[in-house]
Write a protein that holds these residues in place. Structure first.
Motif, PDB file in Angstrom:
ATOM      1  N   ASP A 165     106.815  71.678  74.602  1.00 32.47           N
ATOM      2  CA  ASP A 165     107.003  70.927  75.839  1.00 32.47           C
ATOM      3  C   ASP A 165     106.808  71.800  77.074  1.00 32.47           C
ATOM      4  O   ASP A 165     106.206  71.366  78.061  1.00 32.47           O
ATOM      5  CB  ASP A 165     108.388  70.267  75.885  1.00 32.47           C
ATOM      6  N   GLU A 166     107.310  73.029  77.032  1.00 33.96           N
ATOM      7  CA  GLU A 166     107.151  73.943  78.169  1.00 33.96           C
ATOM      8  C   GLU A 166     105.676  74.273  78.405  1.00 33.96           C
ATOM      9  O   GLU A 166     105.204  74.276  79.542  1.00 33.96           O
ATOM     10  CB  GLU A 166     107.936  75.236  77.935  1.00 33.96           C
ATOM     11  N   VAL A 167     104.955  74.530  77.335  1.00 37.83           N
ATOM     12  CA  VAL A 167     103.539  74.863  77.466  1.00 37.83           C
ATOM     13  C   VAL A 167     102.749  73.645  77.927  1.00 37.83           C
ATOM     14  O   VAL A 167     101.874  73.749  78.798  1.00 37.83           O
ATOM     15  CB  VAL A 167     102.978  75.437  76.144  1.00 37.83           C
ATOM     16  N   VAL A 168     103.076  72.479  77.380  1.00 38.98           N
ATOM     17  CA  VAL A 168     102.389  71.241  77.779  1.00 38.98           C
ATOM     18  C   VAL A 168     102.579  71.008  79.277  1.00 38.98           C
ATOM     19  O   VAL A 168     101.630  70.682  79.993  1.00 38.98           O
ATOM     20  CB  VAL A 168     102.869  70.036  76.946  1.00 38.98           C
ATOM     21  N   GLU A 169     103.802  71.192  79.776  1.00 38.31           N
ATOM     22  CA  GLU A 169     104.077  71.009  81.209  1.00 38.31           C
ATOM     23  C   GLU A 169     103.246  71.967  82.053  1.00 38.31           C
ATOM     24  O   GLU A 169     102.766  71.598  83.128  1.00 38.31           O
ATOM     25  CB  GLU A 169     105.563  71.206  81.505  1.00 38.31           C
ATOM     26  N   LEU A 170     103.055  73.174  81.576  1.00 39.03           N
ATOM     27  CA  LEU A 170     102.270  74.171  82.295  1.00 39.03           C
ATOM     28  C   LEU A 170     100.795  73.782  82.342  1.00 39.03           C
ATOM     29  O   LEU A 170     100.124  73.941  83.356  1.00 39.03           O
ATOM     30  CB  LEU A 170     102.429  75.538  81.605  1.00 39.03           C
ATOM     31  N   ILE A 171     100.301  73.228  81.269  1.00 34.80           N
ATOM     32  CA  ILE A 171      98.873  72.927  81.130  1.00 34.80           C
ATOM     33  C   ILE A 171      98.485  71.553  81.662  1.00 34.80           C
ATOM     34  O   ILE A 171      97.372  71.362  82.155  1.00 34.80           O
ATOM     35  CB  ILE A 171      98.468  73.049  79.644  1.00 34.80           C
TER      36      ILE A 171
END
Length: 163
Positions: A42-48
């Motif tokens: 979820d953290e990486v998805v939010e960043l991307i």
């Protein structure tokens, strides 16, 4: 005028930091210890996710998650999102079906500073392995999957993203 220049520089630095973070995801790489400092999906998805706004078609969350998790059997839309991001970061230039060797090696060096020769060998190997691929999305994804396999085989410490 000076304030505008400072804002532009700040924006460029922010984009550079995001590009480095995204490159880490795109190539399945990270400098963090496998447990300490790893990010959740979820953290990486939010960043991307914001980078998807520049892509046509705009990727769904499912496509972004598939890319982040480096799913070998990803949907074609996911592969096209990977291509779009690589193009945005100039790692796979427009109208090219291979990664830009120098820029990709530079990104690898940011994450693995003492592995330039290995990084260059891996990029060359994977570009060569997929040179017959004519679909830009399949080429982008195939080279990324090849690089991930080759980096792991060569002893690069590549943590898994926590689901």
């Amino acid at each position: 005028m000076m304030q505008c220049s400072r804002m532009t520089t700040t924006l460029k630095m922010t984009n550079l930091l995001l590009a480095v973070a995204c490159a880490a995801v795109l190539m399945g790489s990270a400098t963090a210890d496998e447990e300490e400092g790893s990010m959740t999906v979820d953290e990486v998805v939010e960043l991307i996710e914001p980078f998807g706004d520049a892509c046509t078609p705009k990727p769904s969350r499912e496509n972004i998650v598939e890319m982040v998790l480096n799913k070998e059997d990803a949907k074609h839309e996911t592969k096209c999102f990977r291509h779009c991001m690589l193009e945005q970061f100039e790692l796979m230039p427009e109208d090219q079906l291979q990664y830009n060797e120098d820029k990709t090696v530079d990104m690898i060096n940011m994450m693995f500073p003492d592995r330039e020769d290995d990084g260059r060998r891996i990029v060359k190997t994977c570009n060569e392995e997929l040179k017959a691929e004519q679909d830009k999305c399949e080429a982008a994804h195939g080279i990324a999957m090849c690089m991930l396999r080759e980096m792991r085989f060569s002893g690069f410490k590549i943590p898994e993203i926590k689901e």
